[in-house]
Enzyme design. Structure first.
Site, PDB file in Angstrom:
ATOM      1  N   ARG A  49      45.056  46.704  37.848  1.00  0.00           N
ATOM      2  CA  ARG A  49      44.671  46.121  36.557  1.00  0.00           C
ATOM      3  C   ARG A  49      45.462  44.837  36.344  1.00  0.00           C
ATOM      4  NH1 ARG A  49      49.026  46.281  34.445  1.00  0.00           N
ATOM      5  NH2 ARG A  49      48.245  44.986  32.752  1.00  0.00           N
ATOM      6  N   ARG A  87      34.483  45.146  35.846  1.00  0.00           N
ATOM      7  CA  ARG A  87      35.103  44.844  34.548  1.00  0.00           C
ATOM      8  C   ARG A  87      34.636  43.454  34.110  1.00  0.00           C
ATOM      9  NH1 ARG A  87      41.202  46.337  33.501  1.00  0.00           N
ATOM     10  NH2 ARG A  87      40.341  46.511  31.401  1.00  0.00           N
ATOM     11  N   ASP A 238      43.062  37.154  29.837  1.00  0.00           N
ATOM     12  CA  ASP A 238      41.996  37.594  30.740  1.00  0.00           C
ATOM     13  C   ASP A 238      40.913  36.544  30.905  1.00  0.00           C
ATOM     14  OD1 ASP A 238      43.294  40.200  29.656  1.00  0.00           O
ATOM     15  OD2 ASP A 238      42.268  40.707  31.515  1.00  0.00           O
ATOM     16  N   ASN A 248      42.522  38.451  25.459  1.00  0.00           N
ATOM     17  CA  ASN A 248      43.605  39.229  26.075  1.00  0.00           C
ATOM     18  C   ASN A 248      43.539  40.634  25.481  1.00  0.00           C
ATOM     19  OD1 ASN A 248      45.900  39.382  27.864  1.00  0.00           O
ATOM     20  ND2 ASN A 248      47.180  39.554  26.049  1.00  0.00           N
TER      21      ASN A 248
HETATM   22  O1  MRU Z   1      43.020  46.098  30.736  1.00  0.00           O
HETATM   23  P1  MRU Z   1      44.122  45.461  31.526  1.00  0.00           P
HETATM   24  O2  MRU Z   1      45.360  46.292  31.587  1.00  0.00           O
HETATM   25  O3  MRU Z   1      43.646  44.981  32.879  1.00  0.00           O
HETATM   26  O4  MRU Z   1      44.460  44.171  30.658  1.00  0.00           O
HETATM   27  C1  MRU Z   1      45.533  43.369  31.023  1.00  0.00           C
HETATM   28  C2  MRU Z   1      45.794  42.257  30.094  1.00  0.00           C
HETATM   29  O5  MRU Z   1      45.178  42.120  29.059  1.00  0.00           O
HETATM   30  C3  MRU Z   1      46.786  41.246  30.563  1.00  0.00           C
HETATM   31  O6  MRU Z   1      47.486  40.697  29.493  1.00  0.00           O
HETATM   32  C4  MRU Z   1      46.045  40.112  31.294  1.00  0.00           C
HETATM   33  O7  MRU Z   1      45.142  40.639  32.207  1.00  0.00           O
HETATM   34  C5  MRU Z   1      46.989  39.207  31.991  1.00  0.00           C
HETATM   35  S1  MRU Z   1      47.812  40.010  33.335  1.00  0.00           S
HETATM   36  C6  MRU Z   1      48.779  38.834  34.082  1.00  0.00           C
END
Ligand code: MRU
Length: 356
Positions: A49, A87, A238, A248
Protein backbone atom coordinates in the site's frame (compact mmCIF):
# COMPACT_ATOMS: atom_id res chain seq x y z
CA UNK A 1 22.12 6.38 2.15
CA UNK A 2 18.84 5.12 3.63
CA UNK A 3 18.40 1.35 3.36
CA UNK A 4 14.98 -0.12 4.06
CA UNK A 5 15.20 -2.34 7.17
CA UNK A 6 13.11 -4.90 5.26
CA UNK A 7 12.52 -4.57 1.53
CA UNK A 8 8.91 -3.60 0.92
CA UNK A 9 9.05 -5.42 -2.44
CA UNK A 10 11.70 -7.46 -4.25
CA UNK A 11 11.94 -9.75 -7.23
CA UNK A 12 11.94 -13.40 -6.24
CA UNK A 13 12.56 -15.62 -9.28
CA UNK A 14 9.61 -15.19 -11.61
CA UNK A 15 7.55 -13.79 -8.74
CA UNK A 16 7.80 -11.18 -6.01
CA UNK A 17 8.24 -11.16 -2.28
CA UNK A 18 6.51 -8.34 -0.44
CA UNK A 19 6.33 -7.29 3.16
CA UNK A 20 2.69 -8.05 4.04
CA UNK A 21 1.52 -4.83 5.67
CA UNK A 22 -1.78 -6.33 6.82
CA UNK A 23 0.23 -8.21 9.49
CA UNK A 24 1.86 -5.04 10.86
CA UNK A 25 2.40 -3.67 13.44
CA UNK A 26 1.94 -6.95 15.27
CA UNK A 27 3.96 -9.37 13.16
CA UNK A 28 6.57 -9.09 10.42
CA UNK A 29 5.59 -11.43 7.59
CA UNK A 30 6.66 -11.62 3.99
CA UNK A 31 4.45 -13.04 1.26
CA UNK A 32 5.44 -14.54 -2.06
CA UNK A 33 3.38 -13.43 -5.04
CA UNK A 34 3.66 -15.95 -7.87
CA UNK A 35 0.91 -14.83 -10.25
CA UNK A 36 -0.70 -11.73 -11.68
CA UNK A 37 -3.75 -12.48 -9.53
CA UNK A 38 -1.56 -12.66 -6.40
CA UNK A 39 -0.12 -9.23 -7.16
CA UNK A 40 -3.56 -7.75 -7.89
CA UNK A 41 -4.97 -9.21 -4.67
CA UNK A 42 -2.06 -7.83 -2.65
CA UNK A 43 -2.68 -4.32 -3.96
CA UNK A 44 -6.48 -4.46 -3.48
CA UNK A 45 -6.20 -5.95 0.01
CA UNK A 46 -3.51 -3.39 0.92
CA UNK A 47 -0.79 -5.94 1.67
CA UNK A 48 1.27 -3.52 -0.38
CA UNK A 49 0.00 0.00 0.00
CA UNK A 50 1.01 3.65 -0.30
CA UNK A 51 0.87 5.34 -3.68
CA UNK A 52 4.52 4.94 -4.77
CA UNK A 53 4.70 1.30 -3.66
CA UNK A 54 1.41 0.51 -5.40
CA UNK A 55 2.99 1.83 -8.61
CA UNK A 56 6.10 -0.32 -8.13
CA UNK A 57 4.01 -3.42 -7.35
CA UNK A 58 1.86 -2.87 -10.43
CA UNK A 59 4.94 -2.56 -12.65
CA UNK A 60 6.32 -5.82 -11.26
CA UNK A 61 2.87 -7.35 -11.64
CA UNK A 62 3.17 -6.90 -15.41
CA UNK A 63 6.56 -8.64 -15.34
CA UNK A 64 5.15 -11.52 -13.28
CA UNK A 65 2.22 -11.92 -15.69
CA UNK A 66 4.41 -12.01 -18.80
CA UNK A 67 6.96 -14.33 -17.17
CA UNK A 68 4.32 -16.98 -16.53
CA UNK A 69 2.44 -16.95 -19.79
CA UNK A 70 2.24 -15.42 -23.23
CA UNK A 71 3.82 -12.02 -23.77
CA UNK A 72 1.73 -11.00 -26.80
CA UNK A 73 -0.48 -7.89 -27.00
CA UNK A 74 -3.52 -9.69 -25.59
CA UNK A 75 -1.55 -10.87 -22.55
CA UNK A 76 -0.13 -7.40 -22.00
CA UNK A 77 -3.59 -5.82 -22.30
CA UNK A 78 -5.01 -8.32 -19.83
CA UNK A 79 -2.28 -7.76 -17.23
CA UNK A 80 -2.60 -3.99 -17.52
CA UNK A 81 -6.39 -4.14 -17.17
CA UNK A 82 -6.32 -6.45 -14.13
CA UNK A 83 -3.78 -4.27 -12.34
CA UNK A 84 -5.44 -0.99 -13.35
CA UNK A 85 -8.67 -2.14 -11.68
CA UNK A 86 -7.10 -2.75 -8.26
CA UNK A 87 -7.21 0.72 -6.69
CA UNK A 88 -8.52 3.87 -8.36
CA UNK A 89 -7.16 6.87 -6.45
CA UNK A 90 -3.36 6.59 -6.38
CA UNK A 91 -2.32 7.84 -9.80
CA UNK A 92 1.10 6.24 -9.38
CA UNK A 93 -0.61 2.98 -10.35
CA UNK A 94 -1.74 4.32 -13.75
CA UNK A 95 1.57 6.16 -14.15
CA UNK A 96 3.60 2.96 -13.68
CA UNK A 97 1.31 0.88 -15.89
CA UNK A 98 1.40 3.49 -18.68
CA UNK A 99 5.18 3.51 -18.47
CA UNK A 100 5.30 -0.30 -18.70
CA UNK A 101 2.92 -0.20 -21.67
CA UNK A 102 5.00 2.42 -23.51
CA UNK A 103 8.20 0.46 -22.92
CA UNK A 104 6.86 -3.01 -23.77
CA UNK A 105 4.28 -2.46 -26.54
CA UNK A 106 6.78 -1.63 -29.32
CA UNK A 107 8.90 -4.74 -28.56
CA UNK A 108 8.39 -8.16 -30.14
CA UNK A 109 6.80 -10.63 -27.69
CA UNK A 110 10.01 -12.59 -27.10
CA UNK A 111 11.82 -9.45 -25.90
CA UNK A 112 9.10 -8.28 -23.53
CA UNK A 113 9.76 -10.53 -20.53
CA UNK A 114 13.28 -9.34 -19.75
CA UNK A 115 12.36 -5.75 -20.64
CA UNK A 116 9.44 -5.91 -18.18
CA UNK A 117 11.68 -6.98 -15.29
CA UNK A 118 14.22 -4.31 -16.21
CA UNK A 119 11.65 -1.51 -16.45
CA UNK A 120 9.98 -2.51 -13.17
CA UNK A 121 13.40 -2.59 -11.48
CA UNK A 122 14.15 0.87 -12.87
CA UNK A 123 10.87 2.21 -11.45
CA UNK A 124 11.77 0.73 -8.05
CA UNK A 125 15.28 2.21 -8.06
CA UNK A 126 14.03 5.61 -9.21
CA UNK A 127 11.40 5.63 -6.48
CA UNK A 128 14.08 5.17 -3.82
CA UNK A 129 16.09 8.05 -5.33
CA UNK A 130 13.00 10.30 -5.45
CA UNK A 131 12.31 9.62 -1.77
CA UNK A 132 15.88 10.57 -0.86
CA UNK A 133 15.58 13.83 -2.79
CA UNK A 134 12.22 14.60 -1.13
CA UNK A 135 13.93 13.97 2.21
CA UNK A 136 16.71 16.43 1.38
CA UNK A 137 14.33 19.18 0.24
CA UNK A 138 12.02 18.59 3.20
CA UNK A 139 14.98 18.78 5.56
CA UNK A 140 15.62 22.32 4.31
CA UNK A 141 12.09 23.22 5.36
CA UNK A 142 12.48 21.63 8.78
CA UNK A 143 15.73 23.51 9.37
CA UNK A 144 13.90 26.77 8.66
CA UNK A 145 11.02 26.04 11.04
CA UNK A 146 11.22 27.25 14.60
CA UNK A 147 10.00 25.03 17.40
CA UNK A 148 8.02 26.75 20.12
CA UNK A 149 8.47 26.59 23.88
CA UNK A 150 12.00 25.23 23.95
CA UNK A 151 10.97 21.74 22.85
CA UNK A 152 12.24 19.87 19.77
CA UNK A 153 10.57 20.50 16.43
CA UNK A 154 7.27 18.66 16.21
CA UNK A 155 5.66 17.49 12.96
CA UNK A 156 2.16 16.09 12.68
CA UNK A 157 1.48 13.46 10.04
CA UNK A 158 -1.45 11.36 8.87
CA UNK A 159 -1.63 7.79 7.57
CA UNK A 160 1.68 6.21 6.58
CA UNK A 161 3.88 7.90 4.03
CA UNK A 162 7.09 6.37 5.29
CA UNK A 163 9.38 3.68 3.93
CA UNK A 164 6.59 1.12 4.12
CA UNK A 165 4.70 3.07 1.46
CA UNK A 166 7.58 3.33 -1.02
CA UNK A 167 10.70 1.61 -2.30
CA UNK A 168 12.88 4.05 -0.37
CA UNK A 169 12.70 6.19 2.76
CA UNK A 170 9.15 7.42 2.21
CA UNK A 171 7.74 10.80 1.30
CA UNK A 172 6.21 12.62 4.29
CA UNK A 173 8.56 10.81 6.69
CA UNK A 174 11.64 11.25 4.50
CA UNK A 175 12.45 14.74 5.91
CA UNK A 176 12.10 13.29 9.42
CA UNK A 177 14.62 10.54 8.66
CA UNK A 178 16.91 13.05 6.97
CA UNK A 179 16.69 15.30 10.03
CA UNK A 180 17.51 12.44 12.33
CA UNK A 181 20.52 11.49 10.18
CA UNK A 182 21.99 14.96 10.65
CA UNK A 183 21.16 15.19 14.34
CA UNK A 184 18.24 17.64 14.13
CA UNK A 185 15.81 16.60 16.83
CA UNK A 186 12.28 16.10 15.49
CA UNK A 187 9.31 14.47 17.17
CA UNK A 188 6.25 13.23 15.30
CA UNK A 189 2.57 13.44 16.19
CA UNK A 190 1.09 10.36 14.56
CA UNK A 191 -2.59 10.29 13.72
CA UNK A 192 -4.18 6.86 14.17
CA UNK A 193 -5.91 7.04 10.74
CA UNK A 194 -9.14 5.15 11.20
CA UNK A 195 -10.45 2.91 9.79
CA UNK A 196 -7.34 1.03 8.57
CA UNK A 197 -5.07 2.56 11.21
CA UNK A 198 -2.07 3.16 8.98
CA UNK A 199 -0.86 5.52 11.70
CA UNK A 200 0.12 2.37 13.58
CA UNK A 201 2.41 1.51 10.67
CA UNK A 202 3.98 4.95 11.05
CA UNK A 203 4.37 4.37 14.80
CA UNK A 204 6.02 1.01 14.11
CA UNK A 205 8.41 2.53 11.57
CA UNK A 206 9.36 5.47 13.77
CA UNK A 207 9.88 3.28 16.84
CA UNK A 208 12.18 0.99 14.84
CA UNK A 209 14.16 4.03 13.66
CA UNK A 210 14.41 5.48 17.18
CA UNK A 211 12.37 8.58 16.30
CA UNK A 212 10.27 9.90 19.18
CA UNK A 213 6.58 9.88 18.35
CA UNK A 214 3.24 10.30 20.08
CA UNK A 215 0.15 8.54 18.83
CA UNK A 216 -3.10 10.48 18.85
CA UNK A 217 -6.71 9.81 17.92
CA UNK A 218 -7.57 11.43 14.59
CA UNK A 219 -10.06 13.70 16.29
CA UNK A 220 -7.38 15.21 18.56
CA UNK A 221 -5.65 16.97 15.65
CA UNK A 222 -7.72 20.16 15.79
CA UNK A 223 -7.12 20.81 19.46
CA UNK A 224 -3.41 19.97 19.29
CA UNK A 225 -2.89 22.26 16.32
CA UNK A 226 -4.85 25.04 18.00
CA UNK A 227 -2.63 24.67 21.08
CA UNK A 228 0.49 25.06 18.96
CA UNK A 229 1.68 21.54 19.66
CA UNK A 230 2.84 20.97 16.07
CA UNK A 231 5.15 23.25 14.09
CA UNK A 232 4.11 21.79 10.74
CA UNK A 233 1.90 19.12 9.23
CA UNK A 234 3.47 16.94 6.54
CA UNK A 235 1.40 14.34 4.68
CA UNK A 236 1.80 12.23 1.56
CA UNK A 237 -0.51 12.17 -1.45
CA UNK A 238 -2.22 9.73 -3.76
CA UNK A 239 -3.03 12.13 -6.57
CA UNK A 240 -2.39 15.84 -7.03
CA UNK A 241 -4.59 17.46 -9.65
CA UNK A 242 -3.26 20.08 -12.09
CA UNK A 243 -4.54 22.90 -9.84
CA UNK A 244 -2.90 21.42 -6.72
CA UNK A 245 -6.00 19.87 -5.12
CA UNK A 246 -4.63 16.85 -3.30
CA UNK A 247 -6.17 13.45 -2.64
CA UNK A 248 -4.73 11.66 0.37
CA UNK A 249 -5.95 9.32 3.08
CA UNK A 250 -9.34 10.30 4.47
CA UNK A 251 -8.85 12.70 7.37
CA UNK A 252 -6.15 14.73 5.65
CA UNK A 253 -8.57 17.50 4.72
CA UNK A 254 -9.62 18.06 8.33
CA UNK A 255 -5.98 18.43 9.34
CA UNK A 256 -5.41 20.93 6.55
CA UNK A 257 -8.40 22.99 7.69
CA UNK A 258 -7.29 22.91 11.31
CA UNK A 259 -3.70 23.74 10.37
CA UNK A 260 -4.84 26.77 8.36
CA UNK A 261 -7.06 27.96 11.23
CA UNK A 262 -4.12 27.61 13.64
CA UNK A 263 -1.56 29.23 11.31
CA UNK A 264 0.49 26.01 11.06
CA UNK A 265 2.11 25.24 7.67
CA UNK A 266 0.64 22.23 5.87
CA UNK A 267 2.97 20.48 3.39
CA UNK A 268 2.32 17.68 0.93
CA UNK A 269 5.35 15.49 0.14
CA UNK A 270 5.10 13.54 -3.11
CA UNK A 271 7.14 12.49 -6.14
CA UNK A 272 6.27 13.74 -9.62
CA UNK A 273 4.62 10.37 -10.34
CA UNK A 274 1.83 11.47 -7.94
CA UNK A 275 1.05 14.66 -9.91
CA UNK A 276 -1.68 14.20 -12.48
CA UNK A 277 -1.75 17.08 -14.97
CA UNK A 278 -4.54 15.21 -16.81
CA UNK A 279 -6.94 15.75 -13.90
CA UNK A 280 -7.91 19.41 -13.75
CA UNK A 281 -9.09 19.65 -10.15
CA UNK A 282 -10.02 17.68 -7.06
CA UNK A 283 -13.62 17.04 -8.10
CA UNK A 284 -12.35 14.92 -10.98
CA UNK A 285 -10.22 12.66 -8.74
CA UNK A 286 -11.83 9.23 -8.27
CA UNK A 287 -12.18 8.50 -4.55
CA UNK A 288 -11.99 4.83 -3.64
CA UNK A 289 -14.93 3.52 -1.63
CA UNK A 290 -13.90 0.53 0.45
CA UNK A 291 -15.89 -2.13 2.27
CA UNK A 292 -18.10 -1.07 5.20
CA UNK A 293 -16.58 -3.86 7.27
CA UNK A 294 -13.34 -1.84 7.58
CA UNK A 295 -15.34 0.64 9.68
CA UNK A 296 -17.52 -1.91 11.47
CA UNK A 297 -14.73 -4.23 12.67
CA UNK A 298 -11.29 -3.71 14.12
CA UNK A 299 -8.23 -5.97 14.11
CA UNK A 300 -5.79 -6.22 16.97
CA UNK A 301 -4.15 -8.55 19.47
CA UNK A 302 -5.91 -9.86 22.56
CA UNK A 303 -4.31 -9.95 26.02
CA UNK A 304 -2.55 -13.20 25.13
CA UNK A 305 -1.12 -11.61 21.99
CA UNK A 306 -3.39 -13.55 19.60
CA UNK A 307 -4.79 -11.75 16.54
CA UNK A 308 -8.51 -11.00 16.91
CA UNK A 309 -11.14 -9.20 14.85
CA UNK A 310 -13.73 -7.40 16.95
CA UNK A 311 -17.12 -6.11 15.92
CA UNK A 312 -17.54 -2.44 16.96
CA UNK A 313 -21.01 -1.38 15.91
CA UNK A 314 -24.60 -2.38 16.60
CA UNK A 315 -25.78 -5.38 14.58
CA UNK A 316 -26.78 -4.41 11.03
CA UNK A 317 -25.22 -0.94 11.31
CA UNK A 318 -24.49 0.63 7.93
CA UNK A 319 -21.20 2.38 7.31
CA UNK A 320 -19.73 4.52 4.59
CA UNK A 321 -16.01 4.19 3.92
CA UNK A 322 -14.41 6.68 1.51
CA UNK A 323 -10.71 5.83 1.65
CA UNK A 324 -9.47 9.28 0.63
CA UNK A 325 -10.46 12.91 0.77
CA UNK A 326 -9.41 15.91 -1.26
CA UNK A 327 -7.65 18.90 0.27
CA UNK A 328 -8.15 22.10 -1.76
CA UNK A 329 -4.90 23.56 -3.08
CA UNK A 330 -5.55 26.80 -1.19
CA UNK A 331 -4.86 24.97 2.09
CA UNK A 332 -1.47 23.60 0.95
CA UNK A 333 1.60 25.64 2.00
CA UNK A 334 3.84 23.80 -0.46
CA UNK A 335 4.58 20.55 -2.27
CA UNK A 336 7.83 18.84 -1.29
CA UNK A 337 8.96 17.06 -4.46
CA UNK A 338 12.21 15.49 -5.64
CA UNK A 339 12.84 18.71 -7.62
CA UNK A 340 12.35 21.07 -4.67
CA UNK A 341 9.55 22.70 -2.70
CA UNK A 342 6.87 24.20 -4.95
CA UNK A 343 4.20 26.67 -3.86
CA UNK A 344 0.68 26.31 -5.23
CA UNK A 345 1.13 29.52 -7.23
CA UNK A 346 4.14 28.12 -9.04
CA UNK A 347 2.67 24.67 -9.65
CA UNK A 348 1.36 25.20 -13.19
CA UNK A 349 4.73 26.57 -14.40
CA UNK A 350 6.56 23.82 -12.55
CA UNK A 351 4.47 21.06 -14.16
CA UNK A 352 4.87 22.68 -17.60
CA UNK A 353 8.63 22.75 -17.05
CA UNK A 354 8.73 19.10 -16.01
CA UNK A 355 6.73 18.00 -19.06
CA UNK A 356 8.81 20.04 -21.52
O1 MRU B 1 -4.79 3.41 1.42
P1 MRU B 1 -3.31 3.57 1.53
O2 MRU B 1 -2.76 3.10 2.83
O3 MRU B 1 -2.59 3.01 0.32
O4 MRU B 1 -3.14 5.15 1.49
C1 MRU B 1 -1.88 5.71 1.69
C2 MRU B 1 -1.87 7.18 1.72
O5 MRU B 1 -2.89 7.83 1.67
C3 MRU B 1 -0.52 7.81 1.70
O6 MRU B 1 -0.52 9.01 2.40
C4 MRU B 1 -0.12 8.10 0.24
O7 MRU B 1 -0.35 6.98 -0.55
C5 MRU B 1 1.31 8.50 0.14
S1 MRU B 1 2.40 7.18 0.54
C6 MRU B 1 3.98 7.76 0.29
Amino acid sequence: MFVQPIATLRRDGDGLTVLDQTCLPWRVAERRLATLEDVAESISAMRVRGAPLIGCAAAFGVAVALARGEANDAALDYALAVLRATRPTAVNLAWALNRMDERLRPLPSHARREAAWAEAAAILTEDAAMCAAIGAHGLGLLRALRARGGRPLRVMTHCNAGWLATAGMGTALAPIYAARAEGLEVEVLVSETRPRNQGLLTAWELAAAGVKYTLMADNAAGLLLMRGEADAVIVGADRIAANGDTANKVGTYLKALAARAAGVPFYVAAPLSTFDPGTACGEAIPVEERAAEEVLFIDGLDEEGCPRRLSLAPKDARAVNPAFDVTPAALVSGFITERGVIGVDGLADFLRGVQA
